[in-house]
Design a protein around this motif. Structure first.
Motif, mmCIF file in Angstrom:
data_model
loop_
_atom_site.group_PDB
_atom_site.id
_atom_site.type_symbol
_atom_site.label_atom_id
_atom_site.label_comp_id
_atom_site.label_asym_id
_atom_site.label_seq_id
_atom_site.Cartn_x
_atom_site.Cartn_y
_atom_site.Cartn_z
ATOM 1 N N VAL A 213 -8.520 4.754 -3.995
ATOM 2 C CA VAL A 213 -8.172 4.879 -2.581
ATOM 3 C C VAL A 213 -6.818 4.241 -2.306
ATOM 4 O O VAL A 213 -5.954 4.827 -1.643
ATOM 5 C CB VAL A 213 -9.267 4.248 -1.699
ATOM 6 N N ILE A 214 -6.613 3.035 -2.806
ATOM 7 C CA ILE A 214 -5.357 2.326 -2.552
ATOM 8 C C ILE A 214 -4.179 3.089 -3.142
ATOM 9 O O ILE A 214 -3.128 3.233 -2.505
ATOM 10 C CB ILE A 214 -5.441 0.896 -3.112
ATOM 11 N N GLU A 215 -4.337 3.616 -4.338
ATOM 12 C CA GLU A 215 -3.242 4.358 -4.962
ATOM 13 C C GLU A 215 -2.929 5.633 -4.186
ATOM 14 O O GLU A 215 -1.756 5.995 -4.019
ATOM 15 C CB GLU A 215 -3.597 4.681 -6.406
ATOM 16 N N LEU A 216 -3.960 6.324 -3.708
ATOM 17 C CA LEU A 216 -3.718 7.543 -2.931
ATOM 18 C C LEU A 216 -2.980 7.240 -1.631
ATOM 19 O O LEU A 216 -2.039 7.955 -1.262
ATOM 20 C CB LEU A 216 -5.045 8.232 -2.627
ATOM 21 N N VAL A 217 -3.405 6.193 -0.946
ATOM 22 C CA VAL A 217 -2.739 5.832 0.310
ATOM 23 C C VAL A 217 -1.299 5.429 0.039
ATOM 24 O O VAL A 217 -0.379 5.805 0.774
ATOM 25 C CB VAL A 217 -3.505 4.708 1.023
ATOM 26 N N ALA A 218 -1.094 4.667 -1.023
ATOM 27 C CA ALA A 218 0.263 4.218 -1.341
ATOM 28 C C ALA A 218 1.156 5.374 -1.754
ATOM 29 O O ALA A 218 2.345 5.406 -1.418
ATOM 30 C CB ALA A 218 0.201 3.167 -2.450
ATOM 31 N N ASP A 219 0.598 6.339 -2.472
ATOM 32 C CA ASP A 219 1.418 7.446 -2.975
ATOM 33 C C ASP A 219 1.629 8.540 -1.938
ATOM 34 O O ASP A 219 2.678 9.190 -1.930
ATOM 35 C CB ASP A 219 0.757 8.055 -4.220
ATOM 36 N N ASP A 220 0.642 8.761 -1.064
ATOM 37 C CA ASP A 220 0.719 9.894 -0.130
ATOM 38 C C ASP A 220 1.078 9.492 1.290
ATOM 39 O O ASP A 220 1.897 10.145 1.932
ATOM 40 C CB ASP A 220 -0.610 10.658 -0.107
ATOM 41 N N LEU A 221 0.448 8.424 1.799
ATOM 42 C CA LEU A 221 0.656 8.076 3.201
ATOM 43 C C LEU A 221 1.907 7.243 3.410
ATOM 44 O O LEU A 221 2.729 7.564 4.280
ATOM 45 C CB LEU A 221 -0.560 7.319 3.733
ATOM 46 N N ALA A 222 2.055 6.175 2.650
ATOM 47 C CA ALA A 222 3.167 5.249 2.886
ATOM 48 C C ALA A 222 4.531 5.950 2.856
ATOM 49 O O ALA A 222 5.339 5.771 3.774
ATOM 50 C CB ALA A 222 3.109 4.099 1.882
ATOM 51 N N PRO A 223 4.845 6.778 1.845
ATOM 52 C CA PRO A 223 6.153 7.452 1.873
ATOM 53 C C PRO A 223 6.312 8.394 3.064
ATOM 54 O O PRO A 223 7.411 8.548 3.597
ATOM 55 C CB PRO A 223 6.170 8.223 0.549
ATOM 56 N N ALA A 224 5.211 9.036 3.495
ATOM 57 C CA ALA A 224 5.306 10.002 4.594
ATOM 58 C C ALA A 224 5.697 9.341 5.901
ATOM 59 O O ALA A 224 6.375 9.954 6.732
ATOM 60 C CB ALA A 224 3.977 10.737 4.759
ATOM 61 N N VAL A 225 5.297 8.097 6.117
ATOM 62 C CA VAL A 225 5.606 7.413 7.373
ATOM 63 C C VAL A 225 6.733 6.405 7.204
ATOM 64 O O VAL A 225 7.018 5.633 8.118
ATOM 65 C CB VAL A 225 4.351 6.709 7.932
ATOM 66 N N GLY A 226 7.380 6.396 6.052
ATOM 67 C CA GLY A 226 8.532 5.523 5.840
ATOM 68 C C GLY A 226 8.192 4.094 5.516
ATOM 69 O O GLY A 226 9.051 3.213 5.608
ATOM 70 N N SER A 227 6.955 3.829 5.113
ATOM 71 C CA SER A 227 6.549 2.465 4.781
ATOM 72 C C SER A 227 6.952 2.127 3.355
ATOM 73 O O SER A 227 6.867 2.972 2.461
ATOM 74 C CB SER A 227 5.041 2.304 4.959
ATOM 75 N N GLN A 228 7.388 0.873 3.160
ATOM 76 C CA GLN A 228 7.802 0.448 1.829
ATOM 77 C C GLN A 228 6.745 -0.383 1.106
ATOM 78 O O GLN A 228 6.854 -0.611 -0.097
ATOM 79 C CB GLN A 228 9.101 -0.391 1.901
ATOM 80 N N ALA A 229 5.732 -0.848 1.793
ATOM 81 C CA ALA A 229 4.725 -1.709 1.173
ATOM 82 C C ALA A 229 3.374 -1.463 1.819
ATOM 83 O O ALA A 229 3.279 -1.021 2.971
ATOM 84 C CB ALA A 229 5.113 -3.179 1.309
ATOM 85 N N LEU A 230 2.343 -1.744 1.064
ATOM 86 C CA LEU A 230 0.979 -1.506 1.514
ATOM 87 C C LEU A 230 0.084 -2.600 0.963
ATOM 88 O O LEU A 230 0.219 -3.010 -0.192
ATOM 89 C CB LEU A 230 0.491 -0.148 1.003
ATOM 90 N N VAL A 231 -0.826 -3.084 1.790
ATOM 91 C CA VAL A 231 -1.858 -4.010 1.336
ATOM 92 C C VAL A 231 -3.145 -3.677 2.075
ATOM 93 O O VAL A 231 -3.122 -3.325 3.261
ATOM 94 C CB VAL A 231 -1.445 -5.487 1.557
ATOM 95 N N VAL A 232 -4.246 -3.720 1.355
ATOM 96 C CA VAL A 232 -5.566 -3.424 1.935
ATOM 97 C C VAL A 232 -6.457 -4.638 1.739
ATOM 98 O O VAL A 232 -6.610 -5.127 0.608
ATOM 99 C CB VAL A 232 -6.205 -2.180 1.290
ATOM 100 N N TYR A 233 -7.003 -5.139 2.841
ATOM 101 C CA TYR A 233 -7.968 -6.236 2.810
ATOM 102 C C TYR A 233 -9.329 -5.702 3.230
ATOM 103 O O TYR A 233 -9.425 -4.857 4.129
ATOM 104 C CB TYR A 233 -7.575 -7.361 3.769
ATOM 105 N N GLY A 234 -10.355 -6.194 2.576
ATOM 106 C CA GLY A 234 -11.711 -5.955 3.024
ATOM 107 C C GLY A 234 -12.249 -7.217 3.668
ATOM 108 O O GLY A 234 -11.536 -8.222 3.811
#
Length: 770
Positions: A393-414
């Motif tokens: 899930v984290i890899e998909l969000v980082a590879d697909d979502l973050a570049p689409a919205v111009g984000s340079q970093a991603l972190v997911v907390y549970g």
């Protein structure tokens, strides 16, 4: 509906006055009834809720003393249309719709719409009562729901904001009596409406819906069936110059203008176009009239331009965009909306002027960006359905979502207990900048913890913005300059928070907030499934490890090696087992396969393995061990069957006694490298026949030979013949049989790519006498 009594009984005044206004005479301050009367849409009743007649229908009106217009106790057919029209007039709303509950179904169905084409609300023609939609929430909670604008819509109802990312306000009101629910109504205003709904507007809407509920209640009591009603849309203007413009002289004036002028109705159809419009667009006036602008002009046939028309009508704000007429002519379009259509001004524009437009004014770029983001939404949604683990899930969000919205970093907390649990990050060269928040109490005053606990996303556009909101956290150790904190809500509960970091200050327009908020729901569902999968995966491996031997015993005169591979489908747990037991002067080996690869199969496998070991320990011969185990399975009453191969080896003599119960035949590689398939006689699968017998076979195992015991998962595959697969296994054993047993075991279970995708689990036990 004909023949339905008014909820006010005749004794309280069977006839009530109807105020017929001209201009603003007698109107409340600030009301603009004259303008609406000019549209030919209003015949306002004496009490709110019965004002504007539907197109093609008329309220029943009679006149009493002194010429006052009065309404009889019975009303005309279009109950819903009249009520909706009056509501829009009373509160100066722009559009709206009435929903009714479907019979015997928890669904709201749109019965009539006013002010805009029904296509604008097509995704919500039918709405489930539990859907995150204002009308459904209003009826569920039996209260008025107010959405002040596009930002609040993006935060509270992101699915709507994704489709309609325009500045408008909305109120949804239940239509219900104390004892019965009938439906709900929504009305909308342009984005210029004040951020708060006034008490006067709230009271009028609530009272109108209460009256509508009483009418529906009376209709139900009298068994009157509601008939379909026509949506309240102004008719398309006649496609003539005089009809559209009012006078021939005005038409002549527009014809002399050096720029294009045309008029569109609510459906986007051209109702008037001057000569300059035809010349600029390159389409004759006759071809434009009666057709939608983006369908009659090929190079305007783009969802981006249609989106500007929709945005202008819903927001009632002037909108503009620039388009290229091939090959090199740039045209500027300026849309002026009203409640019955649009006026469009078309002029020439140089490419330089287009490039110099401020980002907020480049109307053609904003929807394009939104549409690109929507394509990423679809791609990400499809990919998330295939994500198995949390890291997927984290890899998909980082590879697909973050570049689409111009984000340079991603972190997911549970969330783990009452603390943050770091699940993964991407884009941070130094992981410690986010790891420091791992284990942070959820009560800590941080934007991430607040988003997780409240379920409200936070969009922080700059460091200064962050410092204003959280004065105690001036330091921003992650090195980012803007952040989006997206709560991950699944099944109504928070499961984590996704933080998008931006290297530069970043504004978050309403459509982007809506997309991000909607995507957070997809991510949350995928994350919840992934965490459940990971938990089951760990449970499966833990259970499998507990049921199989942790290591094989060291036996004098006998080498042994074993391998187990779980199935790659399902829970990755199965019923395959093996064991090696040392008894006085002998070694006992067993391998078996319980039908299926799930928790039930694994549990039964543990029972069978324990039983075989117990019967061996008490000294039963091989055939008795098999019969005893078979009777045990019959006594357990299980529906699962078990294949098994049992052998006992004399460590000093090398003599082996084998018993087989429906199990694949073992392979014996002699010291000379020749491989023999030991097609032993045997009995049926364990658990089928209480009286089954299991004959034994004796063989000699020479020093240096290798006996391979395996389960069917090693040789069976959907696209391979069983005999060919067995021959292939024998060939690999012959070729690699001289290797150390551990190396030989690895080569046999990892022989090709097919073993990486297994529908069944695999067990292998190798024995080599010394």
């Amino acid at each position: 509906m004909s023949g339905i009594r008014d909820p006010w009984p005749p004794s309280e005044g069977a006839q009530r006055a109807v105020e017929v206004r001209t201009g603003n005479e007698g109107a409340e301050p600030g009301r603009a009834d004259a303008g609406r009367a000019g549209e030919g849409r209003t015949a306002e009743a004496g009490h709110p809720g019965e004002g504007r007649a539907a197109e093609g229908h008329a309220a029943e009106v009679s006149f009493g003393q002194a010429g006052a217009a009065t309404v009889p106790a019975r009303v005309g057919r279009p109950i819903l249309s009249l009520a909706l029209a009056a509501m829009l007039d009373d509160v100066h709303a722009h559009s709206g719709a009435v929903y009714l509950l479907a019979p015997n179904e928890p669904t709201l169905v749109m019965a009539v719409m006013a002010g805009l084409p029904r296509a604008f609300a097509a995704p919500w023609e039918r709405v489930g009562l539990q859907a995150p939609v204002p009308v459904a929430q209003a009826l569920r909670q039996r209260r008025l729901i107010w959405v002040s604008g596009e930002e609040e819509m993006a935060r509270r109802f992101p699915r709507i904001a994704m489709v309609l990312p325009y500045p408008f306000a909305l109120a949804a009101v239940p239509v219900a009596t104390p004892g019965q629910e009938y439906g709900a109504v929504f009305v909308t205003w342009p984005g210029s409406h004040p951020p708060e709904l006034s008490d006067w507007e709230r009271d009028h809407l609530t009272a109108a819906c209460d009256r509508l509920a009483l009418r529906l209640e009376r209709a139900a009591e009298e068994s009157h069936q509601l008939l379909p009603e026509t949506d309240l849309l102004a008719p398309a203007a006649a496609a003539t110059v005089a009809g559209t413009l009012g006078t021939v002289e005005a038409a002549r004036m527009l014809a002399r203008l050096p720029y294009g002028m045309c008029s569109l109705d609510l459906h986007g159809r051209v109702t008037f176009a001057n000569t300059a419009t035809a010349e600029l667009l390159g389409v004759p006036v006759g071809d434009l009239l009666g057709s939608q602008l983006w369908t009659s002009v090929p190079w305007l046939n783009d969802p981006v331009y249609e989106d500007r028309y929709r945005g202008a009508l819903i927001s009632q704000q002037v909108t503009s965009f620039v388009a290229l007429r091939p090959p090199s002519c740039w045209l500027s379009f300026r849309l002026h909306p009203s409640t019955n259509g649009l006026s469009v001004r078309i002029t020439r524009a140089e490419p330089a002027a287009r490039a110099e437009q401020p980002p907020t004014q480049r109307a053609e770029d904003a929807p394009a960006s939104r549409l690109v983001t929507m394509s990423h939404v679809l791609n990400l949604a499809g990919a998330l359905t295939e994500a198995a683990s949390v890291q997927d899930v984290i890899e998909l969000v980082a590879d697909d979502l973050a570049p689409a919205v111009g984000s340079q970093a991603l972190v997911v907390y549970g969330s783990h207990g009452d603390r943050l649990d770091l699940l993964g990050q991407r884009g941070y060269p130094d992981p410690s900048v986010v790891e420091r928040f791992d284990g942070t109490p959820l009560s800590a005053p941080l934007p991430g913890t607040r988003a997780l606990t409240t379920g409200v996303p936070a969009f922080i556009e700059s460091r200064q913005h962050l410092e204003r909101l959280y004065p105690a956290g001036h330091a921003t150790p992650d090195g980012m300059a803007a952040w989006a904190y997206l709560p991950l809500i699944a099944s109504g509960r928070p499961v984590g928070v996704c933080v998008l970091g931006y290297a530069e200050p970043h504004s978050f327009p309403a459509d982007e907030r809506a997309v991000l908020t909607s995507l957070s729901g997809l991510i949350a569902q995928a994350l919840e499934r992934a965490r459940l999968y990971d938990a089951k995966h760990q449970l499966a491996h833990g259970l499998q490890a507990a049921l199989l031997p942790h290591s094989l015993p060291m036996l004098p005169g006998l080498q042994a090696a074993a391998r187990y591979l779980p199935a790659t489908q399902g829970m990755e747990i199965g019923g395959d087992f093996y064991d090696l037991v040392s008894t006085t002067g002998e070694a006992t080996a067993v391998i078996g396969d319980v039908q299926g690869h799930n928790v039930t199969a694994a549990g039964l496998m543990g029972q069978v393995r324990t039983a075989v070991r117990a019967y061996t320990t008490v000294g039963q011969p091989p055939e008795e061990v098999m019969r005893s185990t078979n009777r045990l399975l019959m006594d357990l009453g299980t529906d699962l069957f078990v294949s098994c191969l049992y052998l006992r080896i004399g460590c000093a003599t090398g003599r082996a006694v084998l018993a087989r119960a429906g199990h694949p035949p073992p392979l014996l590689r002699g010291p000379d490298g020749q491989v023999t398939v030991l097609d032993l006689p045997g009995g049926p699968l364990l658990g089928i026949d209480t009286d089954a017998t299991y004959p034994t076979t004796e063989i000699d195992l020479d020093a240096g030979s290798v006996l391979a015991l395996y389960t069917d998962g090693l040789i069976e595959s959907p696209d391979t013949d069983l005999e060919d697969a067995l021959s292939s296994l024998a060939g690999r054993l012959a070729t690699a049989g001289a290797r150390p047993l551990d190396q030989l075991a690895d080569s046999l279970v990892h022989h090709d790519r097919r073993t990486q995708q297994r529908a069944d689990d695999v067990a292998l036990l190798l024995l080599r006498p010394e």
